[in-house]
Motif scaffolding. Structure first.
Motif, PDB file in Angstrom:
ATOM      1  N   ALA A  89       0.836  -1.205   0.000  1.00 24.60           N
ATOM      2  CA  ALA A  89       0.000   0.000   0.000  1.00 24.60           C
ATOM      3  C   ALA A  89       0.871   1.255   0.000  1.00 24.60           C
ATOM      4  CB  ALA A  89      -0.940  -0.003   1.206  1.00 24.60           C
ATOM      5  N   VAL A  90       1.923   1.254   0.788  1.00 26.04           N
ATOM      6  CA  VAL A  90       2.832   2.408   0.833  1.00 26.04           C
ATOM      7  C   VAL A  90       3.440   2.638  -0.548  1.00 26.04           C
ATOM      8  CG1 VAL A  90       5.023   3.263   1.778  1.00 26.04           C
ATOM      9  CG2 VAL A  90       3.336   2.203   3.299  1.00 26.04           C
ATOM     10  N   LEU A  91       3.912   1.568  -1.152  1.00 30.33           N
ATOM     11  CA  LEU A  91       4.553   1.669  -2.460  1.00 30.33           C
ATOM     12  C   LEU A  91       3.554   2.054  -3.551  1.00 30.33           C
ATOM     13  CD1 LEU A  91       7.266   1.299  -3.878  1.00 30.33           C
ATOM     14  CD2 LEU A  91       6.736  -1.126  -4.111  1.00 30.33           C
ATOM     15  N   GLU A  92       2.415   1.403  -3.576  1.00 32.18           N
ATOM     16  CA  GLU A  92       1.421   1.644  -4.625  1.00 32.18           C
ATOM     17  C   GLU A  92       0.808   3.045  -4.554  1.00 32.18           C
ATOM     18  OE1 GLU A  92       0.594  -0.215  -7.216  1.00 32.18           O
ATOM     19  OE2 GLU A  92       1.720  -2.017  -6.675  1.00 32.18           O
ATOM     20  N   THR A  93       0.729   3.613  -3.363  1.00 35.12           N
ATOM     21  CA  THR A  93       0.068   4.918  -3.199  1.00 35.12           C
ATOM     22  C   THR A  93       1.052   6.077  -3.043  1.00 35.12           C
ATOM     23  OG1 THR A  93      -0.033   4.708  -0.793  1.00 35.12           O
ATOM     24  CG2 THR A  93      -1.910   3.844  -2.058  1.00 35.12           C
ATOM     25  N   GLY A  94       2.350   5.786  -3.096  1.00 33.47           N
ATOM     26  CA  GLY A  94       3.319   6.861  -2.856  1.00 33.47           C
ATOM     27  C   GLY A  94       3.151   7.429  -1.456  1.00 33.47           C
ATOM     28  N   HIS A  95       3.142   6.533  -0.473  1.00 37.26           N
ATOM     29  CA  HIS A  95       2.953   6.900   0.939  1.00 37.26           C
ATOM     30  C   HIS A  95       1.582   7.525   1.184  1.00 37.26           C
ATOM     31  CE1 HIS A  95       7.102   5.944   2.105  1.00 37.26           C
ATOM     32  NE2 HIS A  95       7.391   6.329   0.882  1.00 37.26           N
ATOM     33  N   PHE A  96       0.576   6.929   0.563  1.00 32.93           N
ATOM     34  CA  PHE A  96      -0.838   7.298   0.753  1.00 32.93           C
ATOM     35  C   PHE A  96      -1.158   8.696   0.212  1.00 32.93           C
ATOM     36  CE2 PHE A  96       0.409   4.316   4.098  1.00 32.93           C
ATOM     37  CZ  PHE A  96      -0.472   3.279   3.853  1.00 32.93           C
ATOM     38  N   LYS A  97      -0.430   9.130  -0.831  1.00 34.24           N
ATOM     39  CA  LYS A  97      -0.634  10.463  -1.382  1.00 34.24           C
ATOM     40  C   LYS A  97      -1.124  10.463  -2.826  1.00 34.24           C
ATOM     41  CE  LYS A  97       2.810  12.435   1.647  1.00 34.24           C
ATOM     42  NZ  LYS A  97       4.170  12.926   1.786  1.00 34.24           N
ATOM     43  N   SER A  98      -1.234   9.309  -3.457  1.00 31.36           N
ATOM     44  CA  SER A  98      -1.628   9.280  -4.862  1.00 31.36           C
ATOM     45  C   SER A  98      -3.101   9.673  -5.023  1.00 31.36           C
ATOM     46  CB  SER A  98      -1.411   7.878  -5.448  1.00 31.36           C
ATOM     47  OG  SER A  98      -2.381   6.977  -4.941  1.00 31.36           O
ATOM     48  N   ASP A  99      -3.422  10.114  -6.207  1.00 32.13           N
ATOM     49  CA  ASP A  99      -4.802  10.464  -6.534  1.00 32.13           C
ATOM     50  C   ASP A  99      -5.706   9.241  -6.418  1.00 32.13           C
ATOM     51  OD1 ASP A  99      -6.805  12.363  -7.607  1.00 32.13           O
ATOM     52  OD2 ASP A  99      -6.812  10.978  -9.315  1.00 32.13           O
ATOM     53  N   LEU A 100      -5.216   8.088  -6.855  1.00 30.14           N
ATOM     54  CA  LEU A 100      -6.006   6.860  -6.785  1.00 30.14           C
ATOM     55  C   LEU A 100      -6.335   6.497  -5.340  1.00 30.14           C
ATOM     56  CD1 LEU A 100      -7.240   4.619  -8.523  1.00 30.14           C
ATOM     57  CD2 LEU A 100      -5.084   3.380  -8.321  1.00 30.14           C
ATOM     58  N   CYS A 101      -5.419   6.760  -4.447  1.00 34.51           N
ATOM     59  CA  CYS A 101      -5.661   6.505  -3.026  1.00 34.51           C
ATOM     60  C   CYS A 101      -6.608   7.549  -2.443  1.00 34.51           C
ATOM     61  CB  CYS A 101      -4.340   6.516  -2.263  1.00 34.51           C
ATOM     62  SG  CYS A 101      -4.506   6.406  -0.470  1.00 34.51           S
ATOM     63  N   ASN A 139      -8.247   3.328  -3.492  1.00 34.90           N
ATOM     64  CA  ASN A 139      -7.571   2.128  -3.995  1.00 34.90           C
ATOM     65  C   ASN A 139      -6.143   2.142  -3.458  1.00 34.90           C
ATOM     66  OD1 ASN A 139      -6.270   0.124  -5.514  1.00 34.90           O
ATOM     67  ND2 ASN A 139      -7.539   0.520  -7.316  1.00 34.90           N
ATOM     68  N   LEU A 140      -5.872   1.274  -2.497  1.00 37.86           N
ATOM     69  CA  LEU A 140      -4.574   1.253  -1.820  1.00 37.86           C
ATOM     70  C   LEU A 140      -3.545   0.359  -2.497  1.00 37.86           C
ATOM     71  CD1 LEU A 140      -5.806   0.863   1.877  1.00 37.86           C
ATOM     72  CD2 LEU A 140      -5.379   2.963   0.594  1.00 37.86           C
ATOM     73  N   PHE A 141      -3.992  -0.506  -3.395  1.00 38.16           N
ATOM     74  CA  PHE A 141      -3.096  -1.520  -3.933  1.00 38.16           C
ATOM     75  C   PHE A 141      -2.961  -1.477  -5.454  1.00 38.16           C
ATOM     76  CE2 PHE A 141      -5.168  -3.215  -0.079  1.00 38.16           C
ATOM     77  CZ  PHE A 141      -4.060  -3.196   0.749  1.00 38.16           C
ATOM     78  N   GLY A 142      -3.456  -0.432  -6.070  1.00 41.34           N
ATOM     79  CA  GLY A 142      -3.367  -0.332  -7.518  1.00 41.34           C
ATOM     80  C   GLY A 142      -4.165  -1.414  -8.224  1.00 41.34           C
ATOM     81  N   LEU A 143      -5.273  -1.840  -7.631  1.00 43.29           N
ATOM     82  CA  LEU A 143      -6.095  -2.887  -8.237  1.00 43.29           C
ATOM     83  C   LEU A 143      -6.692  -2.372  -9.541  1.00 43.29           C
ATOM     84  CD1 LEU A 143      -7.860  -4.294  -5.054  1.00 43.29           C
ATOM     85  CD2 LEU A 143      -5.841  -5.193  -6.224  1.00 43.29           C
ATOM     86  N   TYR A 144      -6.481  -3.144 -10.587  1.00 38.06           N
ATOM     87  CA  TYR A 144      -6.815  -2.706 -11.948  1.00 38.06           C
ATOM     88  C   TYR A 144      -7.777  -3.685 -12.606  1.00 38.06           C
ATOM     89  CZ  TYR A 144      -5.974  -0.862 -16.646  1.00 38.06           C
ATOM     90  OH  TYR A 144      -6.119  -0.289 -17.884  1.00 38.06           O
ATOM     91  N   TYR A 162      -8.666   1.565 -13.259  1.00 35.47           N
ATOM     92  CA  TYR A 162      -8.464   1.144 -11.872  1.00 35.47           C
ATOM     93  C   TYR A 162      -9.807   1.058 -11.156  1.00 35.47           C
ATOM     94  CZ  TYR A 162      -3.489   1.858 -12.450  1.00 35.47           C
ATOM     95  OH  TYR A 162      -2.187   1.767 -12.873  1.00 35.47           O
ATOM     96  N   TYR A 163      -9.878   0.110 -10.225  1.00 35.11           N
ATOM     97  CA  TYR A 163     -11.059   0.026  -9.381  1.00 35.11           C
ATOM     98  C   TYR A 163     -11.096   1.231  -8.444  1.00 35.11           C
ATOM     99  CZ  TYR A 163     -11.724  -4.889 -10.658  1.00 35.11           C
ATOM    100  OH  TYR A 163     -11.960  -6.058 -11.340  1.00 35.11           O
ATOM    101  N   THR A 164     -12.295   1.669  -8.114  1.00 34.64           N
ATOM    102  CA  THR A 164     -12.477   2.690  -7.082  1.00 34.64           C
ATOM    103  C   THR A 164     -13.412   2.112  -6.026  1.00 34.64           C
ATOM    104  OG1 THR A 164     -14.309   3.726  -8.268  1.00 34.64           O
ATOM    105  CG2 THR A 164     -12.102   4.631  -8.663  1.00 34.64           C
ATOM    106  N   PHE A 165     -13.255   2.602  -4.809  1.00 29.73           N
ATOM    107  CA  PHE A 165     -14.011   2.068  -3.678  1.00 29.73           C
ATOM    108  C   PHE A 165     -14.608   3.217  -2.872  1.00 29.73           C
ATOM    109  CE2 PHE A 165     -10.584  -0.815  -4.789  1.00 29.73           C
ATOM    110  CZ  PHE A 165     -11.263  -2.014  -4.945  1.00 29.73           C
ATOM    111  N   ASP A 177     -12.834  -1.225   1.865  1.00 27.48           N
ATOM    112  CA  ASP A 177     -13.392  -2.049   0.800  1.00 27.48           C
ATOM    113  C   ASP A 177     -12.296  -2.555  -0.143  1.00 27.48           C
ATOM    114  OD1 ASP A 177     -15.896  -1.499   1.888  1.00 27.48           O
ATOM    115  OD2 ASP A 177     -16.215   0.227   0.568  1.00 27.48           O
ATOM    116  N   CYS A 178     -11.258  -1.762  -0.289  1.00 33.49           N
ATOM    117  CA  CYS A 178     -10.129  -2.172  -1.115  1.00 33.49           C
ATOM    118  C   CYS A 178      -9.405  -3.359  -0.481  1.00 33.49           C
ATOM    119  CB  CYS A 178      -9.175  -0.985  -1.308  1.00 33.49           C
ATOM    120  SG  CYS A 178      -7.827  -1.344  -2.451  1.00 33.49           S
TER     121      CYS A 178
END
Length: 158
Positions: A75-87, A92-97, A104-107, A112-113
């Motif tokens: 989650a840290v890696l996929e979200t850029g330390h929880f700062k990405s737009d997707l997060c 979406n904490l894991f880049g689920l596509y 990408y999935y949105t929740f 829910d992610c």
């Protein structure tokens, strides 16, 4: 007595529907669009009101996610330390596509992610296997250094 019987019947029906939904995921390589509806006791789960950065580890343990330290590092890696737009906007904490819809999935909530991660990724994992190797074998990330980055995050958490 009638209320108790009613509650038992409702619990049974919810369980059967959940089993059918999970069974349908196991039959396909990629599950369909996910809309998670989860009923929990709010008193037991105060992470619902926290940010993912504050409540993720507690939530991973609550939902029985295997190898929570590695999944947290993901989650840290996929979200850029929880700062990405997707997060921030898609929870979406894991880049689920969703490769069928090419997006990408949105929740509705970040918890829910976690449930989706368990149902989409971890159902393939066999207990006892090396989880980092598992992620590499299923092609979780395109980055060839992904598992090395996860190891570094685990050794030196943010």
């Amino acid at each position: 007595m009638k209320q108790r019987v009613f509650n038992i019947l409702i619990s049974f029906a919810v369980g059967v529907l959940g089993a059918i939904q999970v069974h349908s995921y196991l039959k396909e390589d990629e599950p369909p669009e996910i809309k998670v509806v989860h009923i929990v006791n709010e008193e037991q789960s105060d992470f619902f009101s926290k940010s993912p950065q504050e409540g993720l580890m507690e939530a991973l343990e609550y939902y029985g996610v295997k190898h929570p330290q590695i999944v947290y590092a993901q989650a840290v890696l996929e979200t850029g330390h929880f700062k990405s737009d997707l997060c921030l906007n898609g929870n979406n904490l894991f880049g689920l596509y969703n490769s069928k819809k090419h997006r990408y999935y949105t929740f509705d909530h970040w918890k829910d992610c976690i449930i989706a991660y368990k149902e989409m990724i971890q159902y393939k994992y066999k207990d006892g296997d090396n989880y980092l190797n598992f992620l590499k074998e299923i092609g979780y990330a395109e980055d060839s250094e992904y598992t090395c980055k996860l190891k570094e995050l685990i050794k030196n958490p943010p």
